[in-house]
Design an enzyme around this catalytic site. Structure first.
Site, short mmCIF file in Angstrom:
data_model
loop_
_atom_site.label_atom_id
_atom_site.label_comp_id
_atom_site.label_asym_id
_atom_site.label_seq_id
_atom_site.Cartn_x
_atom_site.Cartn_y
_atom_site.Cartn_z
N HIS A 85 -133.57 81.82 109.23
CA HIS A 85 -133.80 80.57 109.96
C HIS A 85 -134.98 79.80 109.35
O HIS A 85 -134.95 78.58 109.22
CB HIS A 85 -134.13 80.85 111.42
CG HIS A 85 -133.06 81.60 112.17
ND1 HIS A 85 -133.26 82.84 112.72
CD2 HIS A 85 -131.78 81.28 112.47
CE1 HIS A 85 -132.16 83.23 113.33
NE2 HIS A 85 -131.24 82.31 113.19
N GLN A 114 -119.27 80.08 122.65
CA GLN A 114 -118.79 80.67 121.40
C GLN A 114 -118.72 82.19 121.44
O GLN A 114 -118.44 82.83 120.43
CB GLN A 114 -119.62 80.17 120.22
CG GLN A 114 -121.04 80.69 120.18
CD GLN A 114 -121.86 79.96 119.13
OE1 GLN A 114 -122.11 78.76 119.23
NE2 GLN A 114 -122.29 80.67 118.10
N LYS A 169 -124.49 82.39 105.31
CA LYS A 169 -124.14 83.67 105.91
C LYS A 169 -122.92 83.47 106.81
O LYS A 169 -122.04 84.31 106.89
CB LYS A 169 -125.31 84.21 106.72
CG LYS A 169 -124.93 85.34 107.62
CD LYS A 169 -126.10 86.23 107.89
CE LYS A 169 -125.67 87.33 108.82
NZ LYS A 169 -125.41 86.77 110.16
N LYS A 211 -130.12 89.05 106.50
CA LYS A 211 -130.96 88.95 107.71
C LYS A 211 -130.13 88.40 108.85
O LYS A 211 -129.33 87.48 108.65
CB LYS A 211 -132.14 88.02 107.44
CG LYS A 211 -133.05 88.56 106.37
CD LYS A 211 -134.48 88.28 106.68
CE LYS A 211 -135.34 88.88 105.56
NZ LYS A 211 -136.63 89.35 106.03
N SER A 254 -130.30 88.05 113.45
CA SER A 254 -130.96 88.37 114.72
C SER A 254 -130.37 89.65 115.29
O SER A 254 -131.04 90.40 116.00
CB SER A 254 -130.74 87.23 115.72
OG SER A 254 -131.12 86.00 115.17
P1 AMP Z 1 -127.81 81.85 114.37
O1 AMP Z 1 -129.11 81.79 115.09
O2 AMP Z 1 -127.41 83.23 113.99
O3 AMP Z 1 -126.72 81.05 115.03
O4 AMP Z 1 -128.06 81.14 112.97
C1 AMP Z 1 -128.55 79.81 112.90
C2 AMP Z 1 -128.38 79.31 111.50
O5 AMP Z 1 -129.12 80.16 110.60
C3 AMP Z 1 -126.92 79.35 111.03
O6 AMP Z 1 -126.63 78.19 110.25
C4 AMP Z 1 -126.87 80.59 110.19
O7 AMP Z 1 -125.88 80.57 109.18
C5 AMP Z 1 -128.26 80.60 109.57
N1 AMP Z 1 -128.60 81.96 109.14
C6 AMP Z 1 -128.59 83.09 109.89
N2 AMP Z 1 -128.92 84.16 109.15
C7 AMP Z 1 -129.12 83.70 107.88
C8 AMP Z 1 -129.47 84.32 106.65
N3 AMP Z 1 -129.66 85.63 106.55
N4 AMP Z 1 -129.59 83.52 105.56
C9 AMP Z 1 -129.38 82.18 105.64
N5 AMP Z 1 -129.06 81.54 106.78
C10 AMP Z 1 -128.93 82.28 107.88
#
Ligand code: AMP
Length: 282
Positions: free
Chosen positions: A37, A61, A149, A184, A186
């Site tokens: 992030h 979702q 990712k 990476k 969460s």
């Molecule tokens: P999320 O909080 O998991 O919905 O992720 C929010 C944004 O961060 C999304 O666009 C994900 O693709 C991006 N993201 C999550 N993990 C990674 C990672 N390891 N590398 C790059 N972008 C990430």
């Protein structure tokens, strides 16, 4: 940094910035921030006058049997990280603020969802497209940052922007990995200690596939079998899918050519992890 919890306040603040000619970089997340992030935020900071981060665990979702309740949350930690990344506005709405009534209009994704996570998570991308459409109308970003990712999400959002003529530039950012190669996420905190060690095999199997392609293998079935064997031998995770498609069209391939995505999802005790590589074959 200002924390904003209502849609009305957020829109007013953005309109004020836009009336002064400021560009807006937007990073949508579900919080529990990590370096992936932060890389998106960093890029947004470099390319825009104003950076908006949203933190919203979007119930729409998640399927009924998925990890909405267990999804990790820590707002105070996220707020401090956002501040250190020089975020201007942290948009942190409640579920009631985003969905006060049952929706009278739904966004349904027609293409690119019958494969990968779309087939194992029915309705997931409709939920993503709905919340992102709302965010685009609330934040009115010049540029929106998404991680590769979630490569299928990038493909779906590209379709949304193009089909609905949304005036935003999508910026897709490379996957950020742990030192041992694990992407990476969460959700990684919900891996058991033994599973955390085993999970490195996900990326290793993708690298092995890439090496085989470099050596000339062009049969997708052979590559998929190879990945399944590596994961099956070296982890207790249950494979949800290992698939190869053209990217970003997500169409099946009889022979590997052009830009392709090799993507996988593996279920562990409490989490399902995804990973992929996108590669161009000459
Ligand atoms: P999320 O909080 O998991 O919905 O992720 C929010 C944004 O961060 C999304 O666009 C994900 O693709 C991006 N993201 C999550 N993990 C990674 C990672 N390891 N590398 C790059 N972008 C990430």
């Amino acid at each position: 940094m200002k924390v904003v919890t209502t849609i009305k306040d957020m829109q007013e603040l953005i309109l004020k910035q836009k009336s002064q000619g400021k560009s807006i970089g937007f990073v949508p997340t579900m919080g529990f921030l990590h370096e992936g992030h932060l890389t998106l935020l960093n890029r947004a900071r470099k390319e825009n006058d104003i950076v908006v981060l949203s933190i919203f665990v979007n119930p729409l979702q998640f399927g009924p049997k998925e990890d909405y309740a267990e999804y990790p949350r820590d707002f105070e930690r996220d707020r401090a990280l956002a501040e250190s990344e020089k975020v201007d506005f942290l948009f942190y709405p409640s579920v009631e603020e985003m969905y006060p009534t049952s929706p009278s209009v739904k966004v349904t994704v027609q293409e690119r969802t019958d494969v990968l996570c779309g087939s194992s998570r029915p309705g997931h991308f409709d939920g993503v497209a709905t919340v992102i459409t709302k965010f685009f109308n609330i934040i009115m970003p010049t540029r929106a940052y998404f991680g590769k990712k979630d490569a299928q999400q990038v493909a779906v959002i590209e379709g949304l922007i193009s089909d609905f003529n949304i005036p935003v530039n999508l910026v897709a950012v490379d996957i950020v990995r742990e030192n041992d190669g694990l992407a990476k996420s969460s959700r990684n905190v919900n891996l058991l200690p033994t599973e955390r060690k085993e999970a490195t095999v996900l990326y290793q199997s993708l690298q092995a596939a890439n090496a085989a392609i470099d050596k000339g293998e062009r049969d997708p079935i052979k590559i998929i079998d190879m990945i399944c064997e590596v994961i099956g031998n070296e982890s207790s995770g249950v494979i949800d899918y290992v698939q190869i498609y053209s990217y970003p069209q997500l169409k099946p391939l009889e022979k590997l050519e052009g830009t392709i995505i090799i993507a996988l999802a593996v279920k562990f005790t409490k989490v399902r992890l995804i990973d992929n590589i996108i590669t161009k074959i000459d």
